[in-house]
Design an enzyme around this catalytic site. Sequence first.
Site: not given
Ligand SMILES: Cc1cc2nc3c(=O)[nH]c(=O)nc-3n(C[C@H](O)[C@H](O)[C@H](O)COP(=O)(O)OP(=O)(O)OC[C@H]3O[C@@H](n4cnc5c(N)ncnc54)[C@H](O)[C@@H]3O)c2cc1C
Length: 197
Positions: A137
């Site tokens: 997280h």
């Molecule tokens: C193993 C694991 C288990 C988890 N379990 C839970 C859970 O049970 N419950 C919960 O609430 N949270 C959970 N989390 C945490 C949650 O998934 C993250 O906190 C959340 O997804 C973060 O969202 P975000 O939009 O910031 O980033 P992300 O969801 O990581 O989104 C980033 C996006 O940007 C894209 N990207 C990256 N670089 C580029 C680029 N150069 N060009 C274009 N696109 C790009 C990626 O492909 C991705 O789709 C978990 C995380 C992990 C790793």
Amino acid sequence: MTYLSLAGLSQTEGAADIVVGCVVGPSISDAFPPSERARAVPGEAYTLLFGVTNPSSRGSLRISGPDIDDAPVIDPRYLDTAHDRAAFRAALAHARLVGASAELDGWRDEELLPGGDAMSDTEADAFIARAAITHHHPVGTLRMGSEDHAPVTPDLRLRGLEGVHVVDASVIPSITAGPVHAAVLAIAESFADTYPA
Ligand SMILES: Cc1cc2nc3c(=O)[nH]c(=O)nc-3n(C[C@H](O)[C@H](O)[C@H](O)COP(=O)(O)OP(=O)(O)OC[C@H]3O[C@@H](n4cnc5c(N)ncnc54)[C@H](O)[C@@H]3O)c2cc1C
């Protein structure tokens, strides 16, 4: 997952301090490889997960060079503060309390990890340092705030670069007590409401 207060197990008001959960599988990791007693077979053992909901340790994320391919330097500094170590010890104690409860008598043969009876703080700290893993997280690498030095404004504009908004977990100023995904969705929904397509 059960979120608990260190003020008492029946306390239902205020912020949670620790979390205890259960998965029906043995705990197998680099730190705890499979053994005769704990084979990597789901259903043959259960693992009580335990953690701290509001850690005060703060890590860092730094660039290592001028090129986009230069790997970032990430130092999570887990268990850095006395608060986190004490809360983790309490979380471990609560997990062991649940694990040893009479209700689980029919399911339990023996506690494999950490095993044994009472632990000193030093022993508990050593076990926790071995057992602790990330909850995945990470937040706050581009935190929002009203101060000039906060890289993102409260309305999600990136300071210093016109027309760029940041809408993801990086803007969350401090770690959420529970799983962070709901907060990310709330940020995205509020951005979509503020800036409809
Ligand atoms: C193993 C694991 C288990 C988890 N379990 C839970 C859970 O049970 N419950 C919960 O609430 N949270 C959970 N989390 C945490 C949650 O998934 C993250 O906190 C959340 O997804 C973060 O969202 P975000 O939009 O910031 O980033 P992300 O969801 O990581 O989104 C980033 C996006 O940007 C894209 N990207 C990256 N670089 C580029 C680029 N150069 N060009 C274009 N696109 C790009 C990626 O492909 C991705 O789709 C978990 C995380 C992990 C790793």
